[in-house]
Design a protein around this motif. Structure first.
Motif, PDB file in Angstrom:
ATOM      1  N   SER A  23       0.829  -1.200   0.000  1.00 30.67           N
ATOM      2  CA  SER A  23       0.000   0.000   0.000  1.00 30.67           C
ATOM      3  C   SER A  23       0.868   1.257   0.000  1.00 30.67           C
ATOM      4  O   SER A  23       0.608   2.214  -0.742  1.00 30.67           O
ATOM      5  CB  SER A  23      -0.928  -0.015   1.217  1.00 30.67           C
ATOM      6  N   LEU A  24       1.892   1.245   0.811  1.00 26.93           N
ATOM      7  CA  LEU A  24       2.809   2.383   0.858  1.00 26.93           C
ATOM      8  C   LEU A  24       3.519   2.562  -0.480  1.00 26.93           C
ATOM      9  O   LEU A  24       3.639   3.683  -0.989  1.00 26.93           O
ATOM     10  CB  LEU A  24       3.816   2.175   1.995  1.00 26.93           C
ATOM     11  N   PHE A  25       3.958   1.457  -1.073  1.00 28.01           N
ATOM     12  CA  PHE A  25       4.616   1.501  -2.382  1.00 28.01           C
ATOM     13  C   PHE A  25       3.699   2.149  -3.414  1.00 28.01           C
ATOM     14  O   PHE A  25       4.104   3.048  -4.147  1.00 28.01           O
ATOM     15  CB  PHE A  25       5.000   0.090  -2.813  1.00 28.01           C
ATOM     16  N   ARG A  26       2.457   1.704  -3.460  1.00 33.53           N
ATOM     17  CA  ARG A  26       1.506   2.242  -4.438  1.00 33.53           C
ATOM     18  C   ARG A  26       1.222   3.728  -4.201  1.00 33.53           C
ATOM     19  O   ARG A  26       0.962   4.463  -5.141  1.00 33.53           O
ATOM     20  CB  ARG A  26       0.215   1.439  -4.422  1.00 33.53           C
ATOM     21  N   SER A  27       1.291   4.155  -2.944  1.00 30.80           N
ATOM     22  CA  SER A  27       0.988   5.560  -2.641  1.00 30.80           C
ATOM     23  C   SER A  27       2.100   6.509  -3.091  1.00 30.80           C
ATOM     24  O   SER A  27       1.836   7.698  -3.290  1.00 30.80           O
ATOM     25  CB  SER A  27       0.705   5.746  -1.149  1.00 30.80           C
ATOM     26  N   VAL A  28       3.313   6.026  -3.249  1.00 23.59           N
ATOM     27  CA  VAL A  28       4.415   6.896  -3.645  1.00 23.59           C
ATOM     28  C   VAL A  28       4.974   6.576  -5.024  1.00 23.59           C
ATOM     29  O   VAL A  28       5.758   7.349  -5.566  1.00 23.59           O
ATOM     30  CB  VAL A  28       5.562   6.876  -2.602  1.00 23.59           C
ATOM     31  N   SER A  29       4.571   5.467  -5.611  1.00 23.09           N
ATOM     32  CA  SER A  29       5.090   5.049  -6.904  1.00 23.09           C
ATOM     33  C   SER A  29       4.255   5.626  -8.041  1.00 23.09           C
ATOM     34  O   SER A  29       3.034   5.716  -7.945  1.00 23.09           O
ATOM     35  CB  SER A  29       5.076   3.520  -7.002  1.00 23.09           C
TER      36      SER A  29
END
Length: 88
Positions: A23-29
């Motif tokens: 989820s964190l990856f998707r929020s900044v990628s």
């Protein structure tokens, strides 16, 4: 100190943590990988030293392309969490 990175594989990260990292990856990628510039604020927010974060990045960038894909990012975040919890 960085935990034994040779035993860390994305499949060894517990599912709840992997989902959190995803989820964190998707929020900044903005795509399939994170550049250093994109990952820097996330990693810096951990409060770990730049030297420790550099080592974590080097251990996590398995493809040695200067970017982290989702599995590599999950490894990096897992290592960050391990260091913060004091695992040797």
């Amino acid at each position: 100190m960085i935990p034994n990175h040779r035993s860390i594989h994305p499949s060894s990260i517990q599912k709840p943590q992997f989902l959190q990292y995803s989820s964190l990856f998707r929020s900044v990628s903005s795509g399939h990988v994170l550049t250093g510039l994109q990952a820097r604020p996330v990693l810096a927010s951990s409060g770990l030293s730049v030297a420790t974060l550099r080592t974590i990045w080097d251990l996590s960038d398995l493809s040695h392309d200067g970017c982290l894909d989702l599995p590599e990012f999950a490894i990096a975040m897992h290592l960050v969490d391990c260091v913060k919890l004091g695992f040797p």
